[in-house]
Design a protein around this motif. Structure first.
Motif, PDB file in Angstrom:
ATOM      1  N   GLY A  72      -3.404   2.357  -7.999  1.00 45.51           N
ATOM      2  CA  GLY A  72      -3.737   1.013  -8.422  1.00 45.51           C
ATOM      3  C   GLY A  72      -4.575   0.326  -7.369  1.00 45.51           C
ATOM      4  O   GLY A  72      -5.256   0.981  -6.583  1.00 45.51           O
ATOM      5  N   CYS A  73      -4.513  -0.995  -7.340  1.00 46.12           N
ATOM      6  CA  CYS A  73      -5.309  -1.743  -6.377  1.00 46.12           C
ATOM      7  C   CYS A  73      -4.452  -2.798  -5.699  1.00 46.12           C
ATOM      8  O   CYS A  73      -3.417  -3.201  -6.223  1.00 46.12           O
ATOM      9  CB  CYS A  73      -6.515  -2.385  -7.050  1.00 46.12           C
ATOM     10  N   ALA A  74      -4.908  -3.203  -4.532  1.00 51.75           N
ATOM     11  CA  ALA A  74      -4.202  -4.229  -3.773  1.00 51.75           C
ATOM     12  C   ALA A  74      -5.235  -5.076  -3.048  1.00 51.75           C
ATOM     13  O   ALA A  74      -6.236  -4.553  -2.548  1.00 51.75           O
ATOM     14  CB  ALA A  74      -3.247  -3.588  -2.771  1.00 51.75           C
ATOM     15  N   GLU A  85      -5.992  -5.548  16.154  1.00 55.80           N
ATOM     16  CA  GLU A  85      -4.884  -5.217  15.265  1.00 55.80           C
ATOM     17  C   GLU A  85      -4.819  -6.204  14.106  1.00 55.80           C
ATOM     18  O   GLU A  85      -5.038  -7.399  14.305  1.00 55.80           O
ATOM     19  CB  GLU A  85      -3.561  -5.274  16.038  1.00 55.80           C
ATOM     20  N   PRO A  86      -4.520  -5.719  12.906  1.00 52.49           N
ATOM     21  CA  PRO A  86      -4.347  -6.640  11.785  1.00 52.49           C
ATOM     22  C   PRO A  86      -3.050  -7.439  11.952  1.00 52.49           C
ATOM     23  O   PRO A  86      -2.009  -6.878  12.280  1.00 52.49           O
ATOM     24  CB  PRO A  86      -4.272  -5.729  10.563  1.00 52.49           C
ATOM     25  N   THR A  87      -3.140  -8.756  11.771  1.00 57.71           N
ATOM     26  CA  THR A  87      -1.965  -9.620  11.862  1.00 57.71           C
ATOM     27  C   THR A  87      -1.935 -10.545  10.649  1.00 57.71           C
ATOM     28  O   THR A  87      -2.938 -10.676   9.939  1.00 57.71           O
ATOM     29  CB  THR A  87      -1.992 -10.476  13.148  1.00 57.71           C
ATOM     30  N   ASN A  88      -0.813 -11.180  10.443  1.00 59.12           N
ATOM     31  CA  ASN A  88      -0.646 -12.122   9.324  1.00 59.12           C
ATOM     32  C   ASN A  88      -1.073 -11.501   7.999  1.00 59.12           C
ATOM     33  O   ASN A  88      -1.771 -12.127   7.204  1.00 59.12           O
ATOM     34  CB  ASN A  88      -1.418 -13.420   9.578  1.00 59.12           C
ATOM     35  N   ILE A  89      -0.655 -10.271   7.766  1.00 59.81           N
ATOM     36  CA  ILE A  89      -1.031  -9.572   6.534  1.00 59.81           C
ATOM     37  C   ILE A  89      -0.294 -10.202   5.361  1.00 59.81           C
ATOM     38  O   ILE A  89       0.929 -10.284   5.354  1.00 59.81           O
ATOM     39  CB  ILE A  89      -0.699  -8.073   6.630  1.00 59.81           C
ATOM     40  N   THR A  90      -1.062 -10.665   4.395  1.00 58.06           N
ATOM     41  CA  THR A  90      -0.508 -11.286   3.201  1.00 58.06           C
ATOM     42  C   THR A  90      -1.016 -10.535   1.975  1.00 58.06           C
ATOM     43  O   THR A  90      -2.212 -10.287   1.852  1.00 58.06           O
ATOM     44  CB  THR A  90      -0.939 -12.766   3.102  1.00 58.06           C
ATOM     45  N   THR A  91      -0.110 -10.186   1.109  1.00 63.83           N
ATOM     46  CA  THR A  91      -0.486  -9.523  -0.137  1.00 63.83           C
ATOM     47  C   THR A  91      -0.886 -10.589  -1.137  1.00 63.83           C
ATOM     48  O   THR A  91      -0.070 -11.419  -1.527  1.00 63.83           O
ATOM     49  CB  THR A  91       0.694  -8.697  -0.687  1.00 63.83           C
ATOM     50  N   GLU A  92      -2.142 -10.581  -1.528  1.00 64.68           N
ATOM     51  CA  GLU A  92      -2.640 -11.549  -2.510  1.00 64.68           C
ATOM     52  C   GLU A  92      -2.383 -11.065  -3.934  1.00 64.68           C
ATOM     53  O   GLU A  92      -2.044 -11.843  -4.808  1.00 64.68           O
ATOM     54  CB  GLU A  92      -4.137 -11.796  -2.295  1.00 64.68           C
ATOM     55  N   LYS A  93      -2.562  -9.758  -4.144  1.00 65.68           N
ATOM     56  CA  LYS A  93      -2.356  -9.192  -5.487  1.00 65.68           C
ATOM     57  C   LYS A  93      -2.151  -7.688  -5.346  1.00 65.68           C
ATOM     58  O   LYS A  93      -2.800  -7.045  -4.529  1.00 65.68           O
ATOM     59  CB  LYS A  93      -3.579  -9.457  -6.358  1.00 65.68           C
ATOM     60  N   VAL A  94      -1.248  -7.146  -6.140  1.00 73.22           N
ATOM     61  CA  VAL A  94      -1.031  -5.708  -6.192  1.00 73.22           C
ATOM     62  C   VAL A  94      -0.819  -5.324  -7.646  1.00 73.22           C
ATOM     63  O   VAL A  94      -0.040  -5.954  -8.353  1.00 73.22           O
ATOM     64  CB  VAL A  94       0.205  -5.274  -5.376  1.00 73.22           C
ATOM     65  N   GLY A  99       6.102  -0.203  -6.326  1.00 67.38           N
ATOM     66  CA  GLY A  99       5.750   1.066  -5.711  1.00 67.38           C
ATOM     67  C   GLY A  99       4.586   1.056  -4.749  1.00 67.38           C
ATOM     68  O   GLY A  99       4.537   1.864  -3.845  1.00 67.38           O
ATOM     69  N   LEU A 100       3.648   0.148  -4.898  1.00 66.22           N
ATOM     70  CA  LEU A 100       2.447   0.205  -4.078  1.00 66.22           C
ATOM     71  C   LEU A 100       2.455  -0.837  -2.961  1.00 66.22           C
ATOM     72  O   LEU A 100       1.908  -0.606  -1.893  1.00 66.22           O
ATOM     73  CB  LEU A 100       1.211   0.010  -4.970  1.00 66.22           C
ATOM     74  N   ARG A 101       3.079  -1.955  -3.178  1.00 59.55           N
ATOM     75  CA  ARG A 101       3.027  -3.077  -2.227  1.00 59.55           C
ATOM     76  C   ARG A 101       3.443  -2.663  -0.820  1.00 59.55           C
ATOM     77  O   ARG A 101       2.715  -2.859   0.143  1.00 59.55           O
ATOM     78  CB  ARG A 101       3.915  -4.213  -2.726  1.00 59.55           C
ATOM     79  N   ARG A 102       4.618  -2.093  -0.660  1.00 58.78           N
ATOM     80  CA  ARG A 102       5.134  -1.737   0.660  1.00 58.78           C
ATOM     81  C   ARG A 102       4.281  -0.655   1.310  1.00 58.78           C
ATOM     82  O   ARG A 102       3.946  -0.744   2.492  1.00 58.78           O
ATOM     83  CB  ARG A 102       6.584  -1.271   0.543  1.00 58.78           C
ATOM     84  N   HIS A 103       3.911   0.372   0.551  1.00 64.24           N
ATOM     85  CA  HIS A 103       3.120   1.466   1.112  1.00 64.24           C
ATOM     86  C   HIS A 103       1.751   0.970   1.584  1.00 64.24           C
ATOM     87  O   HIS A 103       1.281   1.343   2.653  1.00 64.24           O
ATOM     88  CB  HIS A 103       2.936   2.586   0.087  1.00 64.24           C
ATOM     89  N   ALA A 104       1.130   0.129   0.788  1.00 63.68           N
ATOM     90  CA  ALA A 104      -0.198  -0.375   1.138  1.00 63.68           C
ATOM     91  C   ALA A 104      -0.138  -1.273   2.366  1.00 63.68           C
ATOM     92  O   ALA A 104      -0.985  -1.191   3.259  1.00 63.68           O
ATOM     93  CB  ALA A 104      -0.801  -1.121  -0.046  1.00 63.68           C
ATOM     94  N   LYS A 105       0.869  -2.119   2.440  1.00 56.00           N
ATOM     95  CA  LYS A 105       0.992  -3.021   3.593  1.00 56.00           C
ATOM     96  C   LYS A 105       1.275  -2.231   4.872  1.00 56.00           C
ATOM     97  O   LYS A 105       0.676  -2.483   5.916  1.00 56.00           O
ATOM     98  CB  LYS A 105       2.078  -4.058   3.341  1.00 56.00           C
ATOM     99  N   ASN A 106       2.176  -1.248   4.795  1.00 55.01           N
ATOM    100  CA  ASN A 106       2.454  -0.403   5.966  1.00 55.01           C
ATOM    101  C   ASN A 106       1.202   0.352   6.409  1.00 55.01           C
ATOM    102  O   ASN A 106       0.953   0.517   7.602  1.00 55.01           O
ATOM    103  CB  ASN A 106       3.575   0.596   5.671  1.00 55.01           C
ATOM    104  N   TYR A 107       0.443   0.814   5.464  1.00 53.49           N
ATOM    105  CA  TYR A 107      -0.802   1.531   5.750  1.00 53.49           C
ATOM    106  C   TYR A 107      -1.771   0.617   6.490  1.00 53.49           C
ATOM    107  O   TYR A 107      -2.332   0.978   7.516  1.00 53.49           O
ATOM    108  CB  TYR A 107      -1.389   2.018   4.425  1.00 53.49           C
ATOM    109  N   LEU A 108      -1.926  -0.585   5.996  1.00 49.21           N
ATOM    110  CA  LEU A 108      -2.839  -1.547   6.606  1.00 49.21           C
ATOM    111  C   LEU A 108      -2.387  -1.931   8.017  1.00 49.21           C
ATOM    112  O   LEU A 108      -3.214  -2.106   8.909  1.00 49.21           O
ATOM    113  CB  LEU A 108      -2.941  -2.789   5.716  1.00 49.21           C
ATOM    114  N   GLU A 109      -1.087  -2.039   8.229  1.00 54.35           N
ATOM    115  CA  GLU A 109      -0.563  -2.361   9.560  1.00 54.35           C
ATOM    116  C   GLU A 109      -0.917  -1.297  10.598  1.00 54.35           C
ATOM    117  O   GLU A 109      -0.968  -1.589  11.788  1.00 54.35           O
ATOM    118  CB  GLU A 109       0.957  -2.539   9.511  1.00 54.35           C
ATOM    119  N   SER A 110      -1.167  -0.071  10.162  1.00 51.72           N
ATOM    120  CA  SER A 110      -1.488   1.010  11.103  1.00 51.72           C
ATOM    121  C   SER A 110      -2.962   1.024  11.517  1.00 51.72           C
ATOM    122  O   SER A 110      -3.338   1.758  12.419  1.00 51.72           O
ATOM    123  CB  SER A 110      -1.129   2.372  10.493  1.00 51.72           C
TER     124      SER A 110
END
Length: 156
Positions: A72-74, A85-94, A99-110
């Motif tokens: 999907g998309c996020a 480093e990416p900080t203040n990561i906010t999910t605008e839309k997923v 299933g995708l929200r947590r994986h995508a956010k963890n990926y972006l944090e890396s």
């Protein structure tokens, strides 16, 4: 005695079936390929950004997302701090939301960024869309599917 012999023979036959590979099993199995496309929304071009992503060098599906079969998309908003480093990561839309929200956010944090100039980087705000795609028997097919998906709205 005859009953025990029959039970023993059935056990050996069943065990043989379970332990021996079936002829032709998994020979035609198709492993679907995955791809990830990054679309910078704000700023509109990577040239306008004073940072460049250095890790990961190439985007790939997070392992957890692959195992979960997520695609999907996020859309995320975040800041790149002075350390890259990416900080203040906010999910605008997923889409899909499960299933995708947590994986995508963890990926972006890396992710890690380096400043484009030797002067160093300043904290900068980013709005980014990530498309996670699964499909196609070859990497080229998966990339084509993902490029098409990235042109669609990130909605249900």
């Amino acid at each position: 005695m005859k009953k025990n012999s029959i039970i023993a023979a059935l056990f050996v036959a069943t065990a043989g079936l379970l332990l021996s590979p079936l002829s032709g099993a998994n020979q035609d199995r198709v492993v679907l390929q995955t791809d990830v496309i990054e679309t910078l929304l704000v700023p509109e071009t990577a040239d306008a950004l004073s940072w460049q992503r250095v890790f990961p060098e190439q985007l790939s599906m997070p392992r957890g997302a692959v195992r979960a079969g997520a695609k999907g998309c996020a859309i995320f908003s975040f800041n790149i701090n002075s350390d890259g480093e990416p900080t203040n990561i906010t999910t605008e839309k997923v889409v899909p939301s499960f299933g995708l929200r947590r994986h995508a956010k963890n990926y972006l944090e890396s992710w890690r960024f380096e400043p484009k100039s030797e002067d160093g980087g300043i904290e900068e705000s980013v709005l980014l869309r990530l498309d996670f795609c699964t499909g196609g028997a070859t990497q080229e097919e998966a990339t084509a599917i993902c490029e098409y998906q990235a042109t669609l709205p990130c909605s249900k």
